[in-house]
Design an enzyme around this catalytic site. Structure first.
Site, PDB file in Angstrom:
ATOM      1  N   GLY A   1      10.435 -38.692 -16.506  1.00  0.00           N
ATOM      2  CA  GLY A   1       9.247 -37.956 -16.622  1.00  0.00           C
ATOM      3  C   GLY A   1       9.620 -37.919 -15.519  1.00  0.00           C
ATOM      4  O   GLY A   1       7.943 -37.910 -14.871  1.00  0.00           O
TER       5      GLY A   1
ATOM      6  N   SER B   1       9.497 -34.571 -12.587  1.00  0.00           N
ATOM      7  CA  SER B   1      10.310 -33.492 -12.211  1.00  0.00           C
ATOM      8  C   SER B   1       9.272 -32.636 -11.240  1.00  0.00           C
ATOM      9  O   SER B   1       7.825 -33.499 -11.610  1.00  0.00           O
ATOM     10  CB  SER B   1       9.734 -32.361 -13.351  1.00  0.00           C
TER      11      SER B   1
ATOM     12  N   ASP C   1      16.729 -37.464 -22.576  1.00  0.00           N
ATOM     13  CA  ASP C   1      15.937 -36.291 -23.540  1.00  0.00           C
ATOM     14  C   ASP C   1      15.498 -36.745 -25.059  1.00  0.00           C
ATOM     15  O   ASP C   1      16.189 -37.590 -25.479  1.00  0.00           O
ATOM     16  CB  ASP C   1      17.165 -35.139 -24.142  1.00  0.00           C
ATOM     17  N   LEU C   2      14.029 -37.603 -24.238  1.00  0.00           N
ATOM     18  CA  LEU C   2      13.320 -38.150 -25.213  1.00  0.00           C
ATOM     19  C   LEU C   2      13.183 -37.511 -26.543  1.00  0.00           C
ATOM     20  O   LEU C   2      12.608 -38.459 -27.380  1.00  0.00           O
ATOM     21  CB  LEU C   2      12.005 -38.659 -24.649  1.00  0.00           C
TER      22      LEU C   2
ATOM     23  N   ASN D   1       6.612 -42.615 -18.404  1.00  0.00           N
ATOM     24  CA  ASN D   1       6.301 -42.061 -17.973  1.00  0.00           C
ATOM     25  C   ASN D   1       5.486 -40.339 -19.273  1.00  0.00           C
ATOM     26  O   ASN D   1       4.920 -39.516 -18.887  1.00  0.00           O
ATOM     27  CB  ASN D   1       5.523 -42.052 -16.537  1.00  0.00           C
TER      28      ASN D   1
ATOM     29  N   SER E   1      -3.612 -41.688 -22.461  1.00  0.00           N
ATOM     30  CA  SER E   1      -4.891 -41.226 -22.446  1.00  0.00           C
ATOM     31  C   SER E   1      -5.698 -41.016 -23.338  1.00  0.00           C
ATOM     32  O   SER E   1      -5.593 -42.374 -24.026  1.00  0.00           O
ATOM     33  CB  SER E   1      -4.204 -39.307 -22.646  1.00  0.00           C
TER      34      SER E   1
ATOM     35  N   TYR F   1      -0.463 -29.963 -39.566  1.00  0.00           N
ATOM     36  CA  TYR F   1      -1.481 -30.135 -38.453  1.00  0.00           C
ATOM     37  C   TYR F   1      -2.090 -29.646 -37.305  1.00  0.00           C
ATOM     38  O   TYR F   1      -2.249 -28.244 -37.419  1.00  0.00           O
ATOM     39  CB  TYR F   1       0.760 -29.873 -37.594  1.00  0.00           C
TER      40      TYR F   1
END
Length: 326
Positions: A31, A33, A85-86, A114, A164, A185
């Site tokens: 991660g 970017s 690509d996770l 991350n 988090s 959801y």
């Protein structure tokens, strides 16, 4: 510079402190970017002269932009990009196979898991699991296990999972992990489940491999002012911030989300760097770390009991092994 650090500590200040521990190390980060915590992390630690920064992400164009930024500022630091690509276990397996094929990279000193997504619309990924749990936990769980021999080959052997304060919103929903096809959801609840998984994964790693020298940590970087993570959120009245406030109240979260101090990227990345290199942390294996580079005090700080249970860590490990097909 003594630990604990001052409240306004920056990543650059910690890199200066940890330079002897960063020099000549190999660090794989997911991660990265531009304008993300991951990118800021690798760009900041480059000043400590690591041997190799492996930059992993889904969009190679963006990953290469971060690599170019590092090369321009620190031409002596090697970088290597990795397509990852996770959301797809097959793609994770391809990425891991590529890493394992690199004979010139015998060891990975720090694995920084991350990458993540936050509060996205309901989606089931190709392997049958809800997208936030897949991208934030299961993909990283699979990657870590597949390249684990390279972590074990290092003298450092650190794995860091970025969690988090949102872990407070949900435990692992073993009876309804996919939210009944979307019927149950709630995007912040699902984010919380995945962030709880990050913490439990670190505990599991420490419990299972601590006797082999593996050090594993999870962390809350704090509320960051500007990153890509929240770019898709609806900030209009009645939008995502209102739903965040609602779940904060429903779960009795002590984190004060709507009044929480916003940190700059430079301050937010400090805990990433702390987790990766601080030598004192060897005495705190498996622990959850908080913003501003400190170890959480489970009796005082806002850490939910469902995220720090050894029983829950074992249950999640078993679920994850079955889910990813290890």
């Amino acid at each position: 510079m003594p630990f604990p650090y001052k409240d306004d500590i920056t990543g650059a200040e910690l890199v200066a402190e940890y330079a002897p521990f960063i020099k000549n190390k190999t660090i794989l980060t997911t991660g990265v970017s531009p304008n993300s915590l991951g990118a800021n992390y690798v760009e900041t630690i480059a000043a400590g002269q690591p041997k190799l920064l492996i930059l992993a992400g889904r969009d190679l164009t963006k990953v290469k932009q971060t690599a170019e930024s590092i090369s321009k500022a620190h031409p002596n630091v090697q970088t290597r990009v990795l397509q990852l690509d996770l959301s797809s276990f097959a793609a994770v397996r391809r990425a891991a196979a590529e890493v394992n094929s690199w004979d010139d990279v015998p060891a990975i000193d720090v694995l920084m898991n991350n990458a993540g997504i936050m509060a996205v619309p309901y989606k089931i990924c190709e392997d049958g699991y809800e997208s936030q749990l897949t991208c934030n936990h299961l993909g990283h769980f699979l990657l870590t296990n597949l390249i684990f021999d390279k972590v074990l080959a290092s003298t450092d052997k650190r794995v860091v999972n970025v969690s988090s304060g949102g872990h407070w919103f949900s435990a692992i929903r073993y009876a309804d992990i996919n939210y009944d096809g979307g019927e149950t959801y709630e995007k912040w609840n699902a984010y919380g489940q995945s962030k709880t998984a990050n913490i439990l994964f670190s505990i599991g790693l420490a419990n299972k491999y601590g006797d082999r020298g593996v050090l594993a940590y999870s962390l809350n970087p704090g509320a960051i002012a500007t990153t890509n993570l929240a770019g898709h959120l609806d900030f209009a009245p009645g939008g995502d911030l209102d739903s965040l406030a609602r779940i904060t109240r429903l779960t009795a979260s002590p984190l004060g989300w709507m009044e929480k101090e916003l940190l700059s990227l430079e301050r937010g990345v400090a805990t990433h760097i702390f987790a990766s290199f601080d030598p004192v942390l060897k005495d705190h294996n498996g622990k959850y770390l908080l913003e501003k580079a400190r170890v959480a005090d489970y009796y005082v700080d806002p850490v939910h009991p469902h995220a720090i249970s050894n029983v829950e860590a074992d249950k999640l490990w078993e679920l994850s092994v079955k889910a990813v097909g290890l």
